[in-house]
Design an enzyme around this catalytic site. Structure first.
Site, PDB file in Angstrom:
ATOM      1  N   SER A 196       0.912  -0.985   0.151  1.00  0.00           N
ATOM      2  CA  SER A 196       0.111   0.053  -0.034  1.00  0.00           C
ATOM      3  C   SER A 196       0.889   1.251  -0.016  1.00  0.00           C
ATOM      4  CB  SER A 196      -0.864  -0.093   1.267  1.00  0.00           C
ATOM      5  OG  SER A 196      -1.607   1.260   1.372  1.00  0.00           O
ATOM      6  N   CYS A 320      -7.852   1.342  11.031  1.00  0.00           N
ATOM      7  CA  CYS A 320      -9.038   1.164  10.411  1.00  0.00           C
ATOM      8  C   CYS A 320     -10.328   1.081  11.464  1.00  0.00           C
ATOM      9  CB  CYS A 320      -9.124  -0.094   9.761  1.00  0.00           C
ATOM     10  SG  CYS A 320      -7.754  -0.079   8.417  1.00  0.00           S
TER      11      CYS A 320
HETATM   12  N1  PLP Z   1      -2.700  -4.693   5.892  1.00  0.00           N
HETATM   13  C1  PLP Z   1      -2.168  -4.148   7.025  1.00  0.00           C
HETATM   14  C2  PLP Z   1      -1.116  -4.775   7.645  1.00  0.00           C
HETATM   15  C3  PLP Z   1      -2.425  -2.666   7.159  1.00  0.00           C
HETATM   16  O1  PLP Z   1      -1.764  -2.059   8.271  1.00  0.00           O
HETATM   17  C4  PLP Z   1      -3.522  -2.181   6.485  1.00  0.00           C
HETATM   18  C5  PLP Z   1      -3.762  -0.643   6.839  1.00  0.00           C
HETATM   19  O2  PLP Z   1      -3.599  -0.172   7.915  1.00  0.00           O
HETATM   20  C6  PLP Z   1      -3.730  -2.747   5.179  1.00  0.00           C
HETATM   21  C7  PLP Z   1      -3.766  -4.000   5.271  1.00  0.00           C
HETATM   22  C8  PLP Z   1      -4.961  -2.024   4.304  1.00  0.00           C
HETATM   23  O3  PLP Z   1      -4.231  -1.203   3.632  1.00  0.00           O
HETATM   24  P1  PLP Z   1      -4.999  -0.144   2.595  1.00  0.00           P
HETATM   25  O4  PLP Z   1      -5.091   1.034   3.749  1.00  0.00           O
HETATM   26  O5  PLP Z   1      -4.068   0.244   1.682  1.00  0.00           O
HETATM   27  O6  PLP Z   1      -6.258  -0.580   2.219  1.00  0.00           O
END
Ligand code: PLP
Length: 374
Positions: A196, A320
């Site tokens: 990301s 999130c």
């Molecule tokens: N995986 C991990 C370990 C993350 O920390 C995050 C976001 O905090 C994600 C996936 C999701 O990423 P994105 O914000 O690009 O959807």
């Protein structure tokens, strides 16, 4: 009041190099599907970005898919699996991010058997146990994050990839909290990897799915057939190119960045352990940019508010879930409620100065002592 941002695992500020791209290219109408001059320019920016990502990941440009986020990249791969494989078992881990756990719940409803491995108090899975599960057969996929976004704890991706090859199963790696922090590139046996851009000082809105050659990815989003039909929708070429430039700027200094992050993290932890008796959540090898600290006897929620008022931005764990103020499922899997609710995640970036770290230590020490005294 000046502020100190110690929440880089939630998101990062775009680096100068990426900002320059955003400033210079944003005014241009860039759609790589157009055949005129600007369309061709857009195609060449896109191609440049794909070549950049693929050289970073030691993969081929045609095996890189650009998405809107790592969440979409992970969903895309899981959808592909569900459409191309017979129903079977998927093994993952309780400490994965919601971007993995939620789509896995969805697959479960479609008839897949999802098994989540537990972790010990250090945050580690038991590889011997995993091998026993693999021996029982019918495992179509392993899903593990390279580094945990809340604790920095590393899963042994190379060992997992070896197991995946030995037992002829696939391995999806969520590398979001790893890339830009410590060296991680393509590992044989990894079927697909999600990244990301907003976690490595690129713009938000760009996710990357790097997958094994000749996968014939089953599209999750259908429409105009962009990206060889693997994901339809007009891409934000400016952001995609800026994401590659951000990754390139990390890549050029990766060993120094790793050392610097280790230095500031170790200093930060040593100070808070000595002054306040703080304890580190997570053990063994950790990504160098995260300090998840337990402050015995402290109300973590109240501490976060005190710190915010004093200008230090940190968090409980996953960004999130921050709005919901839930207790971290990662820490709960490692420890009880008391330790989880008395813990705070600090996450650093290469742009945090040593002076900021020193000031943050003073502010945290005062806030914890204020709580004890009140
Ligand atoms: N995986 C991990 C370990 C993350 O920390 C995050 C976001 O905090 C994600 C996936 C999701 O990423 P994105 O914000 O690009 O959807």
């Amino acid at each position: 009041m000046s502020t100190i941002y110690l929440d880089s695992n939630a998101t990062t500020a775009a680096c100068q190099e990426a900002l320059t791209v955003l400033r210079d290219l944003s005014p241009l109408p860039l759609n790589p599907s157009s055949t005129h001059q600007l369309g061709r320019a857009a195609s060449s920016f896109f191609r440049g970005a794909l070549e950049g990502f693929s050289s970073f990941l030691a993969n081929r440009p045609e095996d890189i898919l650009i998405t809107s986020s790592a969440t979409e990249a992970i969903n895309t791969y899981l959808w592909h699996l569900s459409q191309t494989q017979p129903l079977g078992r998927i093994i993952s881990c309780v400490t994965e991010h919601a971007a993995v756990l939620k789509p896995l719940e969805r697959l479960q409803k479609l008839g897949w058997k999802v098994e989540l491995m537990r972790v010990d108090t250090q945050g580690h899975i038991d590889l011997t146990q995993l091998e026993k599960e693999l021996k029982q057969g019918d495992v179509r996929l392993l899903v593990f994050m390279a580094a945990n976004n809340e604790t920095g704890v590393l899963h042994p991706i190379e060992a997992l990839a070896e197991l995946a090859m030995r037992y002829d199963t696939k391995l999806l790696v969520d590398a979001v909290a790893a890339v830009g922090k410590y060296p991680i590139q393509h590992i044989p046996g990894v079927t697909a990897m999600a990244l990301s851009a907003h976690k490595f000082h690129g713009p938000a809105g760009v996710g990357i799915l790097s997958h094994q050659p000749n996968m014939r990815l089953h599209p999750w989003i259908v429409g105009g057939g962009q990206q060889l039909g693997k994901r339809s929708g007009t891409l934000n070429i400016v952001n995609v190119f800026a994401a590659w430039i951000a990754l390139q700027s990390y890549q050029e200094k990766a060993p120094q960045i790793f050392q610097y992050l280790l230095e500031i993290r170790d200093y930060f932890e040593t100070q808070l352990i000595q002054r306040l008796g703080a304890k580190v959540n997570g053990g063994g090898e950790r990504a160098p940019n995260v300090s998840n600290l337990y402050f015995p006897g402290v109300d973590g929620e109240a501490l976060l508010i005190q710190l915010d008022q004093a200008g230090v931005m940190a968090s409980h764990g996953s960004a999130c879930q921050a709005g919901a103020m839930e207790l971290s499922h990662v820490l709960l899997a490692m420890h009880g409620r008391e330790r989880t609710s008395a813990s705070v995640r600090f996450s650093f970036s290469r742009f945090n100065t040593k002076q900021e770290i020193e000031e943050a230590v003073q502010i945290i020490a005062k806030a914890v002592q204020d709580q004890a005294g009140s």
